[in-house]
Scaffold this motif. Sequence first.
Motif, PDB file in Angstrom:
ATOM      1  N   TRP A  89      -4.565  14.803   5.551  1.00 49.34           N
ATOM      2  CA  TRP A  89      -4.762  13.821   4.475  1.00 49.34           C
ATOM      3  C   TRP A  89      -6.183  13.906   3.908  1.00 49.34           C
ATOM      4  O   TRP A  89      -6.364  13.992   2.687  1.00 49.34           O
ATOM      5  CB  TRP A  89      -4.500  12.409   5.015  1.00 49.34           C
ATOM      6  CG  TRP A  89      -5.156  11.330   4.236  1.00 49.34           C
ATOM      7  CD1 TRP A  89      -4.938  11.018   2.916  1.00 49.34           C
ATOM      8  CD2 TRP A  89      -6.161  10.411   4.699  1.00 49.34           C
ATOM      9  NE1 TRP A  89      -5.739   9.964   2.541  1.00 49.34           N
ATOM     10  CE2 TRP A  89      -6.489   9.569   3.601  1.00 49.34           C
ATOM     11  CE3 TRP A  89      -6.792  10.210   5.926  1.00 49.34           C
ATOM     12  CZ2 TRP A  89      -7.441   8.555   3.718  1.00 49.34           C
ATOM     13  CZ3 TRP A  89      -7.719   9.198   6.036  1.00 49.34           C
ATOM     14  CH2 TRP A  89      -8.044   8.377   4.950  1.00 49.34           C
ATOM     15  N   ASN A 118       1.084   6.883  -6.778  1.00 48.47           N
ATOM     16  CA  ASN A 118       0.018   7.860  -6.989  1.00 48.47           C
ATOM     17  C   ASN A 118       0.528   9.287  -6.805  1.00 48.47           C
ATOM     18  O   ASN A 118       0.205  10.183  -7.609  1.00 48.47           O
ATOM     19  CB  ASN A 118      -1.131   7.595  -6.011  1.00 48.47           C
ATOM     20  CG  ASN A 118      -2.043   6.484  -6.469  1.00 48.47           C
ATOM     21  OD1 ASN A 118      -3.032   6.710  -7.144  1.00 48.47           O
ATOM     22  ND2 ASN A 118      -1.720   5.259  -6.104  1.00 48.47           N
ATOM     23  N   ALA A 119       1.300   9.510  -5.759  1.00 43.23           N
ATOM     24  CA  ALA A 119       1.840  10.842  -5.503  1.00 43.23           C
ATOM     25  C   ALA A 119       2.781  11.276  -6.617  1.00 43.23           C
ATOM     26  O   ALA A 119       2.782  12.445  -7.036  1.00 43.23           O
ATOM     27  CB  ALA A 119       2.567  10.866  -4.154  1.00 43.23           C
ATOM     28  N   THR A 172      -5.630   1.211  -5.683  1.00 39.62           N
ATOM     29  CA  THR A 172      -4.907   1.383  -4.415  1.00 39.62           C
ATOM     30  C   THR A 172      -5.863   1.350  -3.234  1.00 39.62           C
ATOM     31  O   THR A 172      -5.551   0.791  -2.184  1.00 39.62           O
ATOM     32  CB  THR A 172      -4.132   2.715  -4.437  1.00 39.62           C
ATOM     33  OG1 THR A 172      -3.292   2.766  -5.592  1.00 39.62           O
ATOM     34  CG2 THR A 172      -3.282   2.861  -3.189  1.00 39.62           C
ATOM     35  N   LEU A 185       0.799   4.095  -2.961  1.00 37.26           N
ATOM     36  CA  LEU A 185       0.507   5.490  -2.637  1.00 37.26           C
ATOM     37  C   LEU A 185       1.624   6.404  -3.138  1.00 37.26           C
ATOM     38  O   LEU A 185       1.364   7.506  -3.634  1.00 37.26           O
ATOM     39  CB  LEU A 185       0.326   5.654  -1.131  1.00 37.26           C
ATOM     40  CG  LEU A 185      -0.972   5.112  -0.549  1.00 37.26           C
ATOM     41  CD1 LEU A 185      -0.914   5.101   0.970  1.00 37.26           C
ATOM     42  CD2 LEU A 185      -2.168   5.934  -1.020  1.00 37.26           C
ATOM     43  N   ALA A 214      -6.003   5.183  -8.225  1.00 36.83           N
ATOM     44  CA  ALA A 214      -6.372   5.400  -6.828  1.00 36.83           C
ATOM     45  C   ALA A 214      -7.436   4.406  -6.369  1.00 36.83           C
ATOM     46  O   ALA A 214      -7.439   3.977  -5.216  1.00 36.83           O
ATOM     47  CB  ALA A 214      -6.864   6.840  -6.642  1.00 36.83           C
ATOM     48  N   CYS A 255      -1.223  10.107   3.478  1.00 31.85           N
ATOM     49  CA  CYS A 255      -1.727   8.742   3.671  1.00 31.85           C
ATOM     50  C   CYS A 255      -0.569   7.756   3.847  1.00 31.85           C
ATOM     51  O   CYS A 255      -0.673   6.794   4.608  1.00 31.85           O
ATOM     52  CB  CYS A 255      -2.600   8.348   2.478  1.00 31.85           C
ATOM     53  SG  CYS A 255      -3.555   6.840   2.736  1.00 31.85           S
ATOM     54  N   MET A 256       0.534   8.004   3.132  1.00 35.67           N
ATOM     55  CA  MET A 256       1.714   7.162   3.308  1.00 35.67           C
ATOM     56  C   MET A 256       2.223   7.218   4.749  1.00 35.67           C
ATOM     57  O   MET A 256       2.661   6.204   5.307  1.00 35.67           O
ATOM     58  CB  MET A 256       2.818   7.606   2.344  1.00 35.67           C
ATOM     59  CG  MET A 256       2.539   7.306   0.884  1.00 35.67           C
ATOM     60  SD  MET A 256       3.725   8.093  -0.224  1.00 35.67           S
ATOM     61  CE  MET A 256       5.203   7.146   0.169  1.00 35.67           C
ATOM     62  N   ALA A 306      -1.791  11.751  -0.978  1.00 36.16           N
ATOM     63  CA  ALA A 306      -1.091  10.466  -1.035  1.00 36.16           C
ATOM     64  C   ALA A 306       0.084  10.441  -0.067  1.00 36.16           C
ATOM     65  O   ALA A 306       0.335   9.423   0.599  1.00 36.16           O
ATOM     66  CB  ALA A 306      -0.610  10.197  -2.464  1.00 36.16           C
ATOM     67  N   VAL A 332       0.839  -1.203   0.000  1.00 35.25           N
ATOM     68  CA  VAL A 332       0.000   0.000   0.000  1.00 35.25           C
ATOM     69  C   VAL A 332       0.872   1.250   0.000  1.00 35.25           C
ATOM     70  O   VAL A 332       0.596   2.226  -0.727  1.00 35.25           O
ATOM     71  CB  VAL A 332      -0.937   0.000   1.224  1.00 35.25           C
ATOM     72  CG1 VAL A 332      -1.726   1.297   1.301  1.00 35.25           C
ATOM     73  CG2 VAL A 332      -1.900  -1.174   1.153  1.00 35.25           C
ATOM     74  N   TYR A 369      -5.862  -0.779   0.124  1.00 32.26           N
ATOM     75  CA  TYR A 369      -5.851   0.007   1.354  1.00 32.26           C
ATOM     76  C   TYR A 369      -6.969  -0.438   2.297  1.00 32.26           C
ATOM     77  O   TYR A 369      -6.761  -0.519   3.517  1.00 32.26           O
ATOM     78  CB  TYR A 369      -6.000   1.484   1.018  1.00 32.26           C
ATOM     79  CG  TYR A 369      -6.024   2.402   2.216  1.00 32.26           C
ATOM     80  CD1 TYR A 369      -4.843   2.810   2.823  1.00 32.26           C
ATOM     81  CD2 TYR A 369      -7.239   2.856   2.742  1.00 32.26           C
ATOM     82  CE1 TYR A 369      -4.870   3.656   3.929  1.00 32.26           C
ATOM     83  CE2 TYR A 369      -7.265   3.694   3.837  1.00 32.26           C
ATOM     84  CZ  TYR A 369      -6.088   4.085   4.425  1.00 32.26           C
ATOM     85  OH  TYR A 369      -6.114   4.912   5.516  1.00 32.26           O
TER      86      TYR A 369
END
Length: 226
Positions: A164, A43-44, A95, A40, A92, A210-211, A207, A36, A99
């Motif tokens: 976030w 994605n970022a 992901t 992420l 996303a 969230c990481m 992202a 995950v 997640y």
Amino acid sequence: MPCALCGDIIPDEVARCPACGAWARRRDFRAVGVAVFMLLGFNAFIALGSGISLLRLSVPLHAATHDTFDPAATSRSLLPYTEVFVICGLLAGLTGLLYLAWLWRAYRQSPGPHRYHRSWVVLGWLCPVVNLWLPPRLVYDVWVNSGRYRTAERQAAGAVVAAWWGCLLTGLAAARLFAGAHADSLAEARYDVHLGVAAAAFLALAAAFCMVTVFQVTRLQVLRDA
């Protein structure tokens, strides 16, 4: 089930790997958390690249005038970025599925007490209106219950979760507005580019925050089990 550390087969009735002695559940949960975390980050990276590319597109628009502005050419230049945001949304979504699997297990493994039933880990993302405020509460609940936190540390965790969620909602709203915008005039084109840059920046920040939550919760639960 194969061991995530050495690859040896672990029988279902055994909690430790017979070859290396690693805890099967702990290694498996850490592997999901790492997956995950990496998704992420990807994605970022895509959102950040899109924002930088849009910034480069804004340079000729700032130098343009009403006489030199070409609406058709500008619309063709902005169209690929709409498709990029669609691809980002699909990525996303994939992901998010992983997640949710990670969050479901993290919620089950956190000692508690929990304010919400575990079923809300999934339902909280699907129910309209509820999905605007419940998911960050669940993530915060898992985070603070996974370790021993002082009041200041709880406030810091809450700030990260709030950042976030706020960046995520703002980025999604900006991306939605960017997809439906038009570039019929120079002012509209400049506004669209700025809107796309803002959407990309907020999605990249969401992202990244969230990481942080995934890393901290996974670390705390793996260390506790160890």
